[in-house]
Write a protein that holds these residues in place. Structure first.
Motif, mmCIF file in Angstrom:
data_model
loop_
_atom_site.group_PDB
_atom_site.id
_atom_site.type_symbol
_atom_site.label_atom_id
_atom_site.label_comp_id
_atom_site.label_asym_id
_atom_site.label_seq_id
_atom_site.Cartn_x
_atom_site.Cartn_y
_atom_site.Cartn_z
ATOM 1 N N THR A 1 33.096 51.464 39.553
ATOM 2 C CA THR A 1 31.727 51.043 39.263
ATOM 3 C C THR A 1 31.100 50.328 40.456
ATOM 4 O O THR A 1 31.790 49.682 41.257
ATOM 5 C CB THR A 1 31.696 50.119 38.038
ATOM 6 N N GLU A 2 29.777 50.460 40.569
ATOM 7 C CA GLU A 2 29.032 49.762 41.618
ATOM 8 C C GLU A 2 28.267 48.582 41.056
ATOM 9 O O GLU A 2 27.653 47.824 41.810
ATOM 10 C CB GLU A 2 28.068 50.746 42.299
ATOM 11 N N ASN A 3 28.315 48.427 39.740
ATOM 12 C CA ASN A 3 27.638 47.299 39.090
ATOM 13 C C ASN A 3 28.498 46.051 39.253
ATOM 14 O O ASN A 3 29.648 46.012 38.818
ATOM 15 C CB ASN A 3 27.417 47.619 37.608
ATOM 16 N N THR A 4 27.934 45.025 39.902
ATOM 17 C CA THR A 4 28.691 43.811 40.198
ATOM 18 C C THR A 4 29.183 43.127 38.932
ATOM 19 O O THR A 4 30.338 42.677 38.853
ATOM 20 C CB THR A 4 27.831 42.827 40.999
ATOM 21 N N GLN A 5 28.294 43.045 37.936
ATOM 22 C CA GLN A 5 28.676 42.364 36.688
ATOM 23 C C GLN A 5 29.797 43.116 35.980
ATOM 24 O O GLN A 5 30.762 42.509 35.492
ATOM 25 C CB GLN A 5 27.439 42.242 35.785
ATOM 26 N N SER A 6 29.689 44.445 35.934
ATOM 27 C CA SER A 6 30.731 45.250 35.289
ATOM 28 C C SER A 6 32.046 45.152 36.058
ATOM 29 O O SER A 6 33.124 45.064 35.472
ATOM 30 C CB SER A 6 30.292 46.709 35.199
ATOM 31 N N LYS A 7 31.969 45.148 37.403
ATOM 32 C CA LYS A 7 33.169 45.055 38.229
ATOM 33 C C LYS A 7 33.912 43.744 37.953
ATOM 34 O O LYS A 7 35.129 43.720 37.791
ATOM 35 C CB LYS A 7 32.800 45.156 39.706
ATOM 36 N N GLN A 8 33.159 42.636 37.876
ATOM 37 C CA GLN A 8 33.775 41.342 37.605
ATOM 38 C C GLN A 8 34.417 41.303 36.222
ATOM 39 O O GLN A 8 35.489 40.733 36.029
ATOM 40 C CB GLN A 8 32.718 40.239 37.736
ATOM 41 N N LEU A 9 33.721 41.944 35.253
ATOM 42 C CA LEU A 9 34.257 41.974 33.888
ATOM 43 C C LEU A 9 35.561 42.763 33.822
ATOM 44 O O LEU A 9 36.532 42.329 33.204
ATOM 45 C CB LEU A 9 33.215 42.575 32.939
ATOM 46 N N TYR A 10 35.586 43.940 34.504
ATOM 47 C CA TYR A 10 36.803 44.755 34.524
ATOM 48 C C TYR A 10 37.949 44.012 35.213
ATOM 49 O O TYR A 10 39.091 44.026 34.752
ATOM 50 C CB TYR A 10 36.538 46.085 35.235
ATOM 51 N N GLU A 11 37.662 43.391 36.337
ATOM 52 C CA GLU A 11 38.692 42.659 37.076
ATOM 53 C C GLU A 11 39.230 41.481 36.276
ATOM 54 O O GLU A 11 40.444 41.215 36.288
ATOM 55 C CB GLU A 11 38.124 42.180 38.418
ATOM 56 N N LYS A 12 38.329 40.782 35.591
ATOM 57 C CA LYS A 12 38.746 39.632 34.787
ATOM 58 C C LYS A 12 39.690 40.058 33.665
ATOM 59 O O LYS A 12 40.756 39.455 33.454
ATOM 60 C CB LYS A 12 37.513 38.941 34.209
ATOM 61 N N ASN A 13 39.310 41.115 32.952
ATOM 62 C CA ASN A 13 40.146 41.584 31.833
ATOM 63 C C ASN A 13 41.431 42.245 32.323
ATOM 64 O O ASN A 13 42.461 42.200 31.648
ATOM 65 C CB ASN A 13 39.358 42.551 30.954
ATOM 66 N N SER A 14 41.380 42.846 33.522
ATOM 67 C CA SER A 14 42.592 43.418 34.094
ATOM 68 C C SER A 14 43.616 42.326 34.400
ATOM 69 O O SER A 14 44.814 42.492 34.138
ATOM 70 C CB SER A 14 42.253 44.189 35.373
ATOM 71 N N LYS A 15 43.142 41.198 34.935
ATOM 72 C CA LYS A 15 44.037 40.076 35.220
ATOM 73 C C LYS A 15 44.611 39.497 33.933
ATOM 74 O O LYS A 15 45.796 39.143 33.863
ATOM 75 C CB LYS A 15 43.287 39.008 35.999
ATOM 76 N N LYS A 16 43.788 39.377 32.898
ATOM 77 C CA LYS A 16 44.266 38.855 31.614
ATOM 78 C C LYS A 16 45.344 39.757 31.021
ATOM 79 O O LYS A 16 46.364 39.280 30.506
ATOM 80 C CB LYS A 16 43.098 38.714 30.633
ATOM 81 N N LEU A 17 45.100 41.068 31.099
ATOM 82 C CA LEU A 17 46.079 42.006 30.553
ATOM 83 C C LEU A 17 47.368 41.980 31.368
ATOM 84 O O LEU A 17 48.466 42.107 30.815
ATOM 85 C CB LEU A 17 45.487 43.414 30.516
ATOM 86 N N GLN A 18 47.262 41.781 32.688
ATOM 87 C CA GLN A 18 48.451 41.684 33.528
ATOM 88 C C GLN A 18 49.258 40.439 33.176
ATOM 89 O O GLN A 18 50.490 40.468 33.142
ATOM 90 C CB GLN A 18 48.055 41.654 34.998
ATOM 91 N N GLU A 19 48.572 39.332 32.896
ATOM 92 C CA GLU A 19 49.257 38.106 32.487
ATOM 93 C C GLU A 19 49.990 38.317 31.158
ATOM 94 O O GLU A 19 51.118 37.845 30.979
ATOM 95 C CB GLU A 19 48.245 36.964 32.360
ATOM 96 N N ALA A 20 49.313 39.027 30.231
ATOM 97 C CA ALA A 20 49.957 39.330 28.951
ATOM 98 C C ALA A 20 51.171 40.223 29.151
ATOM 99 O O ALA A 20 52.219 40.045 28.508
ATOM 100 C CB ALA A 20 48.958 39.995 28.009
ATOM 101 N N LEU A 21 51.070 41.185 30.083
ATOM 102 C CA LEU A 21 52.199 42.071 30.376
ATOM 103 C C LEU A 21 53.383 41.287 30.923
ATOM 104 O O LEU A 21 54.534 41.546 30.561
ATOM 105 C CB LEU A 21 51.772 43.136 31.387
ATOM 106 N N ASN A 22 53.100 40.326 31.796
ATOM 107 C CA ASN A 22 54.178 39.522 32.371
ATOM 108 C C ASN A 22 54.929 38.748 31.301
ATOM 109 O O ASN A 22 56.135 38.486 31.426
ATOM 110 C CB ASN A 22 53.607 38.550 33.406
ATOM 111 N N ILE A 23 54.215 38.368 30.224
ATOM 112 C CA ILE A 23 54.838 37.591 29.145
ATOM 113 C C ILE A 23 55.661 38.489 28.225
ATOM 114 O O ILE A 23 56.799 38.166 27.868
ATOM 115 C CB ILE A 23 53.757 36.823 28.331
ATOM 116 N N VAL A 24 55.104 39.652 27.845
ATOM 117 C CA VAL A 24 55.749 40.474 26.808
ATOM 118 C C VAL A 24 56.698 41.508 27.369
ATOM 119 O O VAL A 24 57.502 42.069 26.631
ATOM 120 C CB VAL A 24 54.683 41.179 25.936
ATOM 121 N N GLU A 25 56.651 41.763 28.686
ATOM 122 C CA GLU A 25 57.496 42.836 29.235
ATOM 123 C C GLU A 25 58.992 42.600 28.991
ATOM 124 O O GLU A 25 59.705 43.545 28.638
ATOM 125 C CB GLU A 25 57.220 42.999 30.735
ATOM 126 N N PRO A 26 59.505 41.359 29.139
ATOM 127 C CA PRO A 26 60.934 41.157 28.822
ATOM 128 C C PRO A 26 61.286 41.487 27.385
ATOM 129 O O PRO A 26 62.415 41.870 27.093
ATOM 130 C CB PRO A 26 61.150 39.658 29.114
#
Length: 285
Positions: A257-282
């Motif tokens: 995406t080239e939309n700044t607001q959408s890019k920030q939203l995707y990146e923010k939720n991607s980081k949150k999901l990665q944090e959740a993955l780090n917790i539940v992966e074990p």
């Protein structure tokens, strides 16, 4: 009454009494016999054997003798629980046979434990070199407890600083083709859930020899027909793969995406999901 019938009656009755006496004295006798427990077993068995075949002796003589010895053994066990010094006297105590990597020869001789006996006991622990042992204790039951040197101890997840999910014992929910309700209730599950899981595996309860549910709620079964292959549980790997795909999609959307607001939203939720993955992966591996 014929003699053989009296022998049969005596044998069955005294055996039943001996069985209940053994249970009342505790199951520890069945797994590890110390000196006094070994003597108790021999004496009680001898009383039964003598009075089964000696018809001239009234059976109540056997009952009196068994009761007296039972009370002696019970009181010894009771005193052993309350007094450490009495427990050491009646049941014996452990003897150090290897300390700081050095064999204690005097202690071996004291316990009449030969070098061959020591090496055999170490081999039973998968230890073939005495030099690999830091400490070894000969228990009163005759078993050898061994502490290998630190460099010879197996690595654990704690040593590698790896976090693992806690795990409880599996519950057997199907045995011999029949559902066991109590283990299901312990897992807060019911028969409807069990039938649904069996439908996923395309098997019926009657064809299941053994079915177990692990701490994560996954059902594994063993069928009567060994030629039928049962698929392994896939819920956890599938959930982990789905979460990773969602996280990767969010990163891809952020790059696309080239939309700044959408890019920030995707990146923010991607980081949150990665944090959740780090917790539940074990828990999902």
């Amino acid at each position: 009454m014929p003699d053989w019938i009296q022998i049969v009656i005596r044998a069955f009755s005294l055996l039943i009494i001996l069985f209940f006496m053994t249970k009342w004295l505790g199951t520890k006798q069945l797994s590890q016999l110390n000196i006094f427990e070994y003597i108790s077993g021999v004496v009680l068995g001898g009383i039964v054997a003598i009075h089964v075949s000696t018809l001239d002796s009234p059976i109540y003589f056997a009952l009196i003798a068994m009761f007296i010895w039972f009370m002696i053994t019970y009181l010894v066990e009771l005193l052993s629980l309350k007094s450490k010094s009495f427990r050491n006297f009646a049941q014996g105590k452990g003897t150090v046979v290897i300390q700081n990597g050095k064999i204690m020869e005097d202690n071996l001789k004291k316990e009449h434990f030969s070098t061959d006996d020591l090496l055999e006991s170490l081999r039973e622990k998968n230890i073939f070199k005495v030099a690999d042992v830091e400490f070894a204790l000969l228990e009163p039951t005759g078993k050898l407890s061994v502490l290998p040197k630190k460099e010879n101890q197996p690595l654990t997840s704690k040593d590698l600083n790896i976090k693992l999910a806690p795990e409880r014992e599996p519950q057997t929910v199907i045995m011999d083709g029949k559902v066991l309700l109590e283990p299901l209730a312990n897992l807060s599950l019911n028969t409807n859930w069990l039938e649904t899981e069996l439908d996923k595996l395309n098997v019926s309860i009657e064809n299941v020899f053994l079915g177990q549910v692990d701490t994560h709620g996954q059902l594994t079964v063993d069928l009567y027909d060994d030629k039928i292959a049962v698929p392994s549980p896939t819920q956890k790997p599938l959930l982990l793969a789905t979460m990773k795909k969602c996280q990767a999609d969010l990163e891809l959307f952020a790059l696309a995406t080239e939309n700044t607001q959408s890019k920030q939203l995707y990146e923010k939720n991607s980081k949150k999901l990665q944090e959740a993955l780090n917790i539940v992966e074990p828990y999902l591996k």
